[in-house]
Design a protein around this motif. Sequence first.
Motif, mmCIF file in Angstrom:
data_model
loop_
_atom_site.group_PDB
_atom_site.id
_atom_site.type_symbol
_atom_site.label_atom_id
_atom_site.label_comp_id
_atom_site.label_asym_id
_atom_site.label_seq_id
_atom_site.Cartn_x
_atom_site.Cartn_y
_atom_site.Cartn_z
ATOM 1 N N CYS A 69 11.773 20.852 28.081
ATOM 2 C CA CYS A 69 11.488 22.283 28.262
ATOM 3 C C CYS A 69 12.750 22.978 28.762
ATOM 4 C CB CYS A 69 10.348 22.469 29.271
ATOM 5 S SG CYS A 69 9.917 24.201 29.608
ATOM 6 N N PRO A 70 13.199 24.055 28.099
ATOM 7 C CA PRO A 70 14.369 24.780 28.609
ATOM 8 C C PRO A 70 14.047 25.394 29.969
ATOM 9 C CG PRO A 70 13.319 26.009 26.829
ATOM 10 C CD PRO A 70 12.642 24.671 26.884
ATOM 11 N N LYS A 71 15.034 25.439 30.847
ATOM 12 C CA LYS A 71 14.787 25.888 32.220
ATOM 13 C C LYS A 71 14.115 27.263 32.304
ATOM 14 C CE LYS A 71 18.328 26.646 35.013
ATOM 15 N NZ LYS A 71 19.378 26.503 36.056
ATOM 16 N N PRO A 72 14.531 28.268 31.527
ATOM 17 C CA PRO A 72 13.870 29.576 31.644
ATOM 18 C C PRO A 72 12.390 29.569 31.252
ATOM 19 C CG PRO A 72 15.996 29.780 30.557
ATOM 20 C CD PRO A 72 15.688 28.319 30.620
ATOM 21 N N MET A 73 11.946 28.487 30.577
ATOM 22 C CA MET A 73 10.536 28.407 30.181
ATOM 23 C C MET A 73 9.697 27.603 31.170
ATOM 24 S SD MET A 73 10.209 30.294 27.597
ATOM 25 C CE MET A 73 8.533 29.821 27.108
ATOM 26 N N TYR A 90 7.810 31.605 21.702
ATOM 27 C CA TYR A 90 6.964 32.169 22.759
ATOM 28 C C TYR A 90 7.076 33.695 22.804
ATOM 29 C CZ TYR A 90 4.787 32.792 27.354
ATOM 30 O OH TYR A 90 3.960 33.185 28.378
ATOM 31 N N PHE A 91 8.296 34.217 22.750
ATOM 32 C CA PHE A 91 8.492 35.659 22.916
ATOM 33 C C PHE A 91 8.489 36.420 21.594
ATOM 34 C CE2 PHE A 91 10.277 33.907 26.844
ATOM 35 C CZ PHE A 91 9.647 34.709 27.789
ATOM 36 N N GLY A 92 8.791 35.731 20.496
ATOM 37 C CA GLY A 92 8.795 36.388 19.197
ATOM 38 C C GLY A 92 9.732 37.589 19.167
ATOM 39 N N ASP A 93 9.305 38.633 18.459
ATOM 40 C CA ASP A 93 10.144 39.832 18.340
ATOM 41 C C ASP A 93 9.891 40.830 19.459
ATOM 42 O OD1 ASP A 93 7.657 40.856 17.728
ATOM 43 O OD2 ASP A 93 8.198 41.539 15.711
ATOM 44 N N GLY A 94 9.060 40.441 20.423
ATOM 45 C CA GLY A 94 8.789 41.309 21.571
ATOM 46 C C GLY A 94 7.640 42.264 21.385
ATOM 47 N N ASN A 143 16.013 26.030 21.737
ATOM 48 C CA ASN A 143 15.849 27.464 21.500
ATOM 49 C C ASN A 143 14.520 27.820 20.854
ATOM 50 O OD1 ASN A 143 17.276 26.144 19.141
ATOM 51 N ND2 ASN A 143 16.763 28.121 18.227
ATOM 52 N N GLU A 144 13.941 26.885 20.062
ATOM 53 C CA GLU A 144 12.693 27.223 19.357
ATOM 54 C C GLU A 144 11.560 27.546 20.328
ATOM 55 O OE1 GLU A 144 14.286 24.360 19.048
ATOM 56 O OE2 GLU A 144 15.047 24.174 16.983
#
Length: 351
Positions: A139-143, A181-185, A175-176
Amino acid sequence: MLTHLKQHNVVAELSISDAIERLDQVQPKLLLVTSNKGVLLGTVTDGDIRRALLKHLPLDATLDQVMNPSPKTLPRQGTDAAAERLMKQYGLTGIPRLDDAGRVLDILGPAGAAPSRENAVFLMAGGFGKRLRPLTDTCPKPMLKVGDKPILETILEQFIRSGFKHFYISTCYLNEQIENYFGDGSRFNVSIQYIREDTPLGTAGAIGLLPESAKALPLLMMNGDLLTQVDFNMLLDFHLKEDADLSVAVREYQMQVPYGVVQHQHSSITEIVEKPVENYFINAGIYCISPQAAKSLSGQQAVDMPDLISTRLKAGRKVSMFPIHEYWLDIGRMSDFHQAQSDIQRFSGAA
């Protein structure tokens, strides 16, 4: 635009620490230092507090050392329109209205939600988070979740509440997960685009990969592993007022020397100071970057933020520091991650 006064009124003997807490509770962010007869002695704003921190005034210092003794005011007949003009002219958060004896009648201040900002926000979320392994193995840290949501989502929502709507997220490691998770916002009612680092570009190099439209206005940039209550609008307004090339959010850090420190002139001792406390400002990982500074980066090589700052200083550009007194936590180590889980319950906007 009339404001109830009770929470704004303070005494000159109030400490800076208590004033910070009080400022967080009021709108507009303005404290009125009054006598026991209600006469205005001075005002204290967030800017006054930050200037005191730059001078390394201790948090137990009193407001008589911090307040503006000659604030802008309006007479009893002052209007909302006159207040708006003064606030715009001097960059003020509110204007006290006084009676003929100098007693505060009320505060005229801005109404409504946070202003809509066209400035882009660049969130750095490409790091490997090695010090948080094994949590970051998959898991990337920001997630990583702090409370019930990823760290990066808490950051994003705070910027959105402050009126920002154009976001860029730098991704590299896993990165995926971030992009899916956030998509295009759109589910946050904002725009999100991704800057993919095929090879790590350091803490500043990815700025060069941003589209020109993102660099047309001063850019806010923040590491994607921070929890903070910094007022991003105040940072941006400070940057614009300073006419800076770069503005760096800084936080005071104290370090106690565990020994007696010898002061001397040549070989003669002049004094021994036992276990002194040294005060420093540390980089808080939040920046405001001018279009000129952003456009100086090519995106072709790794550049860390200290290198960018050094380059701009050598070029004669102004680099300002914005002292923060608000909650701030860099989630770099496992102990920080556990601290964040404890803090999130009282962290503004966590709900």
